[in-house]
Scaffold this active site. Structure first.
Site, PDB file in Angstrom:
ATOM      1  N   SER A 135      -6.790   0.649  -7.421  1.00 24.45           N
ATOM      2  CA  SER A 135      -6.148   0.839  -6.121  1.00 24.45           C
ATOM      3  C   SER A 135      -5.834   2.317  -5.955  1.00 24.45           C
ATOM      4  CB  SER A 135      -4.848   0.026  -6.041  1.00 24.45           C
ATOM      5  OG  SER A 135      -4.099   0.366  -4.888  1.00 24.45           O
ATOM      6  N   TYR A 148       3.581  -2.384  -9.671  1.00 24.08           N
ATOM      7  CA  TYR A 148       2.210  -2.353  -9.176  1.00 24.08           C
ATOM      8  C   TYR A 148       1.586  -0.973  -9.369  1.00 24.08           C
ATOM      9  CZ  TYR A 148      -1.754  -2.932  -5.996  1.00 24.08           C
ATOM     10  OH  TYR A 148      -3.014  -2.991  -5.454  1.00 24.08           O
TER      11      TYR A 148
END
Length: 246
Positions: A135, A148
Site C-alpha cells: 500500500s 496498518y
C-alpha cells in the site's frame, strides 16, 4: 504430497472480493490454474481451473499445509499475498489484540505463505514469482492507522528480504503499492462527497483506481517482461505519493 504439471499455477490470498477477486479473474483469463485462499466463498467455484481454500490466513499451520500439498506448474508459478485488514482509530485507542491481528493478516501470513511457496519451488526446481500487495501506506504515515501503516512498511521489508534469500533460485519477489482502490472495503468513500473530494484532491490525474488496475500490474510483474525486476515496489496511486496540492 506435492506434484507438478505442465502449465502455470497461481495462489492468491484474499481471493474472494475486491482486488483479490480481480486477480483471480485476470489469471484465470490468461490460462493459469488458480488456488484461492479466503475466509469467504468464491464466485469462481464452478470454474474448472479454480480451486478454493476457505480458510483464515492466520491459521498458519493450515496455510503452510496448502503449499505443502499443492500442485506446481513447470512453466511458471505465482503467489500473490493479497489478504489484508486495517484499523481506523487513534493510537491511544489501539489495543494490543487489534495490533496483533493486523500484523498477523498483513505480515505474518505473507511471511508464512511466501516462505512455504518459495521452498516448494526450490524443492521442485520450478520457476516462480511472489507479489505482495502492499500500500502507499507502506511508504508514508496516515492518521488513525498506526497498525496498518506499520504493517505495510513491514510488507515492503519482507519483499526485499525474500527477494534476497531466493533470488539465486531464480524466484523473483516484488510488491505493488496501490493508492485508494474502489473495493467493498472503500465503497463508502465513493458515496461521501467530502471523502471523494479528498481522494480526488490527493491525486494528480482524474482517474480513480479500480481492482483491475492492480491485476494488470500483477500480470506484468509475473511475466517474462519483468524478468529483471526483483525486490521492487510498483507504486500505482494516481500520483498520491509524489507530492501535495499546496
Amino acid at each position: 504430497m506435492t506434484t507438478t504439471f505442465t502449465g502455470r499455477q497461481a495462489f492468491i490470498t484474499g481471493a474472494s472480493s475486491g482486488i483479490g477477486k480481480a486477480l483471480v479473474s485476470a489469471f484465470l483469463a490468461t490460462g493459469y490454474q488458480v488456488d484461492g485462499i479466503d475466509c469467504a466463498p468464491s464466485a469462481f467455484m464452478a470454474e474448472t481451473r479454480y480451486r478454493h481454500h476457505q480458510a483464515d490466513v492466520t491459521e498458519f499451520t493450515a496455510l503452510d499445509a496448502i503449499f505443502e500439498q499443492a500442485e506446481y506448474g513447470s512453466e511458471n508459478n505465482l503467489l500473490i499475498n493479497c489478504a489484508g485488514t486495517r484499523e481506523i482509530c487513534p493510537v491511544s485507542e489501539l489495543s494490543l489484540s487489534l495490533w496483533e491481528r493486523v500484523f498477523a493478516v498483513n505480515v505474518t501470513a505473507s511471511f508464512i505463505a511466501g516462505r512455504a511457496f518459495c521452498q516448494q519451488l526450490v524443492r521442485h526446481g520450478v520457476p516462480g514469482n511472489v507479489i505482495n500487495i502492499a500500500s502507499v501506506s507502506g511508504m508514508m504515515g496516515e492518521p488513525n492507522r498506526t497498525a496498518y501503516v506499520a504493517s505495510k512498511h513491514a510488507v515492503l521489508g519482507l519483499t526485499k528480504q525474500l527477494a534476497i534469500e531466493f533470488g539465486a533460485q531464480e524466484i523473483r519477489v516484488n510488491a505493488i503499492a496501490p493508492g485508494v482502490i474502489r473495493t467493498p472495503l472503500t465503497e463508502p468513500y465513493y458515496h461521501d462527497p467530502n471523502q471523494l473530494n479528498k481522494i480526488k484532491r490527493g491525486q494528480f490525474i482524474p482517474q480513480l483506481g479500480e481492482p483491475e488496475d492492480v491485476a494488470e500490474a500483477a500480470l506484468y510483474l509475473s511475466s517474462p517482461k519483468a524478468r529483471f525486476i526483483t525486490g521492487s515496489t510498483l507504486v500505482m496511486d494516481g500520483g498520491w505519493t509524489i507530492g501535495k496540492d499546496l
